[in-house]
Design a protein around this motif. Structure first.
Motif, PDB file in Angstrom:
ATOM      1  N   CYS A 284       0.831  -1.210   0.000  1.00 48.34           N
ATOM      2  CA  CYS A 284       0.000   0.000   0.000  1.00 48.34           C
ATOM      3  C   CYS A 284       0.862   1.255   0.000  1.00 48.34           C
ATOM      4  O   CYS A 284       0.565   2.233  -0.694  1.00 48.34           O
ATOM      5  CB  CYS A 284      -0.935   0.003   1.209  1.00 48.34           C
ATOM      6  SG  CYS A 284      -2.261  -1.228   1.157  1.00 48.34           S
ATOM      7  N   LEU A 285       1.940   1.237   0.774  1.00 48.26           N
ATOM      8  CA  LEU A 285       2.821   2.393   0.834  1.00 48.26           C
ATOM      9  C   LEU A 285       3.479   2.646  -0.521  1.00 48.26           C
ATOM     10  O   LEU A 285       3.578   3.796  -0.977  1.00 48.26           O
ATOM     11  CB  LEU A 285       3.880   2.173   1.908  1.00 48.26           C
ATOM     12  CG  LEU A 285       4.781   3.370   2.237  1.00 48.26           C
ATOM     13  CD1 LEU A 285       3.967   4.526   2.796  1.00 48.26           C
ATOM     14  CD2 LEU A 285       5.862   2.960   3.236  1.00 48.26           C
ATOM     15  N   LEU A 329      -5.213  -2.996   9.358  1.00 44.94           N
ATOM     16  CA  LEU A 329      -3.798  -3.290   9.568  1.00 44.94           C
ATOM     17  C   LEU A 329      -3.429  -2.885  10.987  1.00 44.94           C
ATOM     18  O   LEU A 329      -4.143  -2.096  11.629  1.00 44.94           O
ATOM     19  CB  LEU A 329      -2.923  -2.531   8.564  1.00 44.94           C
ATOM     20  CG  LEU A 329      -2.925  -3.015   7.106  1.00 44.94           C
ATOM     21  CD1 LEU A 329      -2.112  -2.062   6.249  1.00 44.94           C
ATOM     22  CD2 LEU A 329      -2.384  -4.432   6.990  1.00 44.94           C
ATOM     23  N   PRO A 330      -2.316  -3.369  11.518  1.00 40.20           N
ATOM     24  CA  PRO A 330      -1.863  -2.910  12.842  1.00 40.20           C
ATOM     25  C   PRO A 330      -1.625  -1.403  12.855  1.00 40.20           C
ATOM     26  O   PRO A 330      -1.335  -0.790  11.823  1.00 40.20           O
ATOM     27  CB  PRO A 330      -0.559  -3.692  13.044  1.00 40.20           C
ATOM     28  CG  PRO A 330      -0.690  -4.900  12.182  1.00 40.20           C
ATOM     29  CD  PRO A 330      -1.471  -4.466  10.993  1.00 40.20           C
ATOM     30  N   ALA A 335      -0.358   4.036  10.812  1.00 46.11           N
ATOM     31  CA  ALA A 335       0.125   5.376  11.148  1.00 46.11           C
ATOM     32  C   ALA A 335       0.876   5.986   9.974  1.00 46.11           C
ATOM     33  O   ALA A 335       0.603   7.118   9.551  1.00 46.11           O
ATOM     34  CB  ALA A 335       1.010   5.311  12.393  1.00 46.11           C
ATOM     35  N   ASP A 336       1.830   5.249   9.428  1.00 41.66           N
ATOM     36  CA  ASP A 336       2.614   5.778   8.305  1.00 41.66           C
ATOM     37  C   ASP A 336       1.747   5.931   7.062  1.00 41.66           C
ATOM     38  O   ASP A 336       1.862   6.916   6.321  1.00 41.66           O
ATOM     39  CB  ASP A 336       3.788   4.847   8.025  1.00 41.66           C
ATOM     40  CG  ASP A 336       4.801   5.467   7.073  1.00 41.66           C
ATOM     41  OD1 ASP A 336       4.992   6.701   7.128  1.00 41.66           O
ATOM     42  OD2 ASP A 336       5.403   4.725   6.277  1.00 41.66           O
ATOM     43  N   LEU A 337       0.866   4.960   6.801  1.00 44.60           N
ATOM     44  CA  LEU A 337       0.025   5.024   5.612  1.00 44.60           C
ATOM     45  C   LEU A 337      -0.932   6.217   5.665  1.00 44.60           C
ATOM     46  O   LEU A 337      -1.050   6.969   4.680  1.00 44.60           O
ATOM     47  CB  LEU A 337      -0.772   3.731   5.467  1.00 44.60           C
ATOM     48  CG  LEU A 337      -0.009   2.499   4.983  1.00 44.60           C
ATOM     49  CD1 LEU A 337      -0.885   1.257   5.074  1.00 44.60           C
ATOM     50  CD2 LEU A 337       0.472   2.690   3.552  1.00 44.60           C
ATOM     51  N   GLY A 397      10.433  11.875  10.221  1.00 50.08           N
ATOM     52  CA  GLY A 397       9.795  12.064   8.925  1.00 50.08           C
ATOM     53  C   GLY A 397       8.292  12.165   9.030  1.00 50.08           C
ATOM     54  O   GLY A 397       7.654  12.976   8.346  1.00 50.08           O
ATOM     55  N   LEU A 398       7.690  11.351   9.885  1.00 49.06           N
ATOM     56  CA  LEU A 398       6.248  11.412  10.087  1.00 49.06           C
ATOM     57  C   LEU A 398       5.855  12.726  10.764  1.00 49.06           C
ATOM     58  O   LEU A 398       4.840  13.334  10.415  1.00 49.06           O
ATOM     59  CB  LEU A 398       5.789  10.206  10.900  1.00 49.06           C
ATOM     60  CG  LEU A 398       4.291  10.093  11.167  1.00 49.06           C
ATOM     61  CD1 LEU A 398       3.816   8.660  10.978  1.00 49.06           C
ATOM     62  CD2 LEU A 398       3.950  10.549  12.588  1.00 49.06           C
TER      63      LEU A 398
END
Length: 541
Positions: A284-285, A329-330, A335-337, A397-398
């Protein structure tokens, strides 16, 4: 009278400080100063120092520049040529701790190797300087990216672990020839060093290492990749390509840099044979960043101006489909997605502003003047459900992406009347989104020290009435001479007065067009520290 013993060379730190060194390992001055004591330079000998002498010296030293390390010294360190390892730095406890953290939490977004591959490098540290450098860079990556601090150097409790490991990795790397080991090792080391520099805020150094990693890849050095078979899985070459592509494109958008990697028919395909959460999340990413190619960056950097509204609408629709709203998803992967998805939506909206595509009657929501409010709402709803630890895993980065989204939100809020940014009854509104995103930045590693002061400076410039409520919300000291001047004004500002809590039905007569034209202006502090966070908004239709 001849000397009985040859003069010993001073260590690097003493030579640089121009102080007398006792030439011990470690020397007393480095011990007192808490420095890593190493001797990496070659002492200049007397006699001819011309080209002939230089060639002879290099020829005589050539046999020493090998991959094998010499026997352990009395201090427990090992040397390779003129490189001296820092004793006791990579003890088994810290290596195991970093490995457990990485493979439990980060493998889905940084699939750079699997546990068996990493363990092989750990086992070979004694005889392979490449493996030693890689493990040092790996530990530095964990500490600098996430602030993970389960281990502390007992000899120097005040030292920052990430910097110690990074300095050792950089010192080791200066003694390596990337072509004497599988080139994959060099790519991996360069990528880890890129992540370390990002975590420390060194953008130019970060770009250098990222460019090195992608250049090594495109040089055709992976034509014969390592035959890695770990836990029944084939080579990670495909994942490595997509990891580099994602990192390069995200960095290029943030810093207006060129890119090296392009998706072609010869590009490695993503692994679709595994349905575990880490594999699904990474696919997905990668899909999120797939269309942000050189064509998009040419528009983004202003070198190509001939593009249409439809192209931006297609990008927006792709982002929505790449990470469906019902994706299970976990938290660590979501979080990143979710943050990356909303950040890329913000970038599309910013590009639409410079192209003059925004409208009061848009053909698509992404061309709406108030679209950043919807993005902030979606991000707030997504992150309210996520644990703070799941977001902290992804490092600075996030935080930087959340910062950019919040800055854009503040710019648009400044164009609205006070009644249009308040909450309404039980509905949350833009004020709530702004407070929530400020809370995220304040609570994440690196956010409170670097990004929050910049964000508060921007709020003070664009939304001065919100500075006091945000400061109270974060339990920060009130800024003098800022915010509302009286209790009644403060109550009026934060009271749930009549208004709409969502973006539907807002009237454009409440829109401040003069303020809208200033979007992209920055405070001097933001201009100096972060020179390219928002784009000027002009030619609004």
């Amino acid at each position: 009278m001849p000397r009985s013993n040859a003069a010993k060379a001073a260590c690097d730190a003493c030579r640089r400080r121009k102080v007398k060194c006792d030439a011990q390992q470690p020397c007393i001055r480095c011990q007192n100063a808490g420095l890593a004591c190493r001797t990496t330079s070659i002492p200049r000998k007397k006699g001819r120092q011309g080209s002939t002498a230089t060639v002879l010296r290099e020829l005589r030293q050539a046999p020493e520049q090998t991959e094998s390390l010499s026997a352990p010294s009395p201090t427990g360190s090992r040397t390779d040529g003129h490189f001296l390892r820092q004793p006791g730095l990579l003890n088994p406890t810290v290596v195991q701790s970093c490995a457990e953290y990485f493979f439990a939490r980060m493998l889905g977004t940084v699939p750079i190797f699997l546990p068996a591959t990493f363990q092989n490098h750990v086992d070979r540290m004694a005889e392979s300087l490449h493996s030693y450098c890689l493990v040092c860079a790996f530990c530095a990556f964990i500490f600098t990216q996430t602030g993970y601090a389960s281990w502390q150097n007992p000899d120097n409790p005040t030292a920052t672990p990430g910097r110690s490991f990074l300095e050792e990795a950089l010192a080791t790397r200066r003694h390596l020839d990337p072509f004497t080991a599988p080139i994959r090792h060099g790519i991996t080391i360069a990528f880890l060093l890129y992540g370390c520099q990002i975590g420390l805020g060194n953008q130019r150094q970060a770009y250098y290492f990222l460019r090195e990693a992608t250049t090594l890849y495109t040089a055709g050095m992976l034509d014969q990749p390592d035959a890695e078979v770990d836990e029944g899985r084939p080579s990670f070459a495909g994942s490595l390509f997509w990891l580099l592509l994602i990192s390069e494109r995200a960095h290029a958008i943030r810093r207006h840099r060129p890119i090296t990697l392009e998706i072609t028919s010869d590009s490695p395909a993503l692994d679709n044979t595994h349905s575990d959460s880490f594999s699904t999340g990474f696919r997905c990413l990668a899909d999120l960043y797939r269309p942000f190619d050189q064509s998009f960056l040419s528009r983004w950097n202003g070198t190509e101006t001939s593009f249409s509204r439809e192209s931006l609408i297609q990008l927006e629709e792709h982002l929505q489909q790449a990470v469906p709203t019902d994706l299970e998803l976990p938290d660590i992967l979501l979080a990143d997605l979710r943050v990356s998805q909303q950040w890329l939506r913000t970038m599309i909206w910013q590009l639409a502003t410079t192209a003059g595509f925004l409208s009061s009657t848009p053909s698509h929501p992404c061309l709406d003047l108030r679209y950043p409010l919807q993005i902030a709402r979606d991000l707030s709803l997504a992150t309210w459900k996520l644990s703070r630890e799941s977001m902290a895993t992804h490092g600075v980065g996030l935080v930087e992406k959340i910062f950019e989204i919040t800055c854009t939100l503040a710019d648009v809020m400044a164009c609205l009347s006070p009644a249009r940014i308040r909450s309404s009854g039980f509905d949350v509104g833009p004020q709530d989104y702004l407070k929530h995103l400020c809370t995220l930045i304040h609570g994440l590693h690196g956010g409170d020290t670097k990004f929050l002061p910049l964000l508060l400076a921007k709020v003070s410039q664009t939304l001065p009435s919100m500075l006091a409520p945000i400061s109270r919300h974060l339990s920060l000291p009130a800024a003098p001479d800022s915010g509302p001047s009286s209790e009644s004004e403060l109550a009026e500002m934060v009271s749930p007065a009549a208004g709409l809590g969502n973006t539907s039905g807002w009237e454009y007569k409440e829109f401040n067009w003069a303020e809208m034209s200033r979007i992209g202006d920055k405070t001097p502090e933001i201009e100096r520290a972060l020179p390219a966070y928002t784009l000027p908004l002009t030619n609004i239709r």
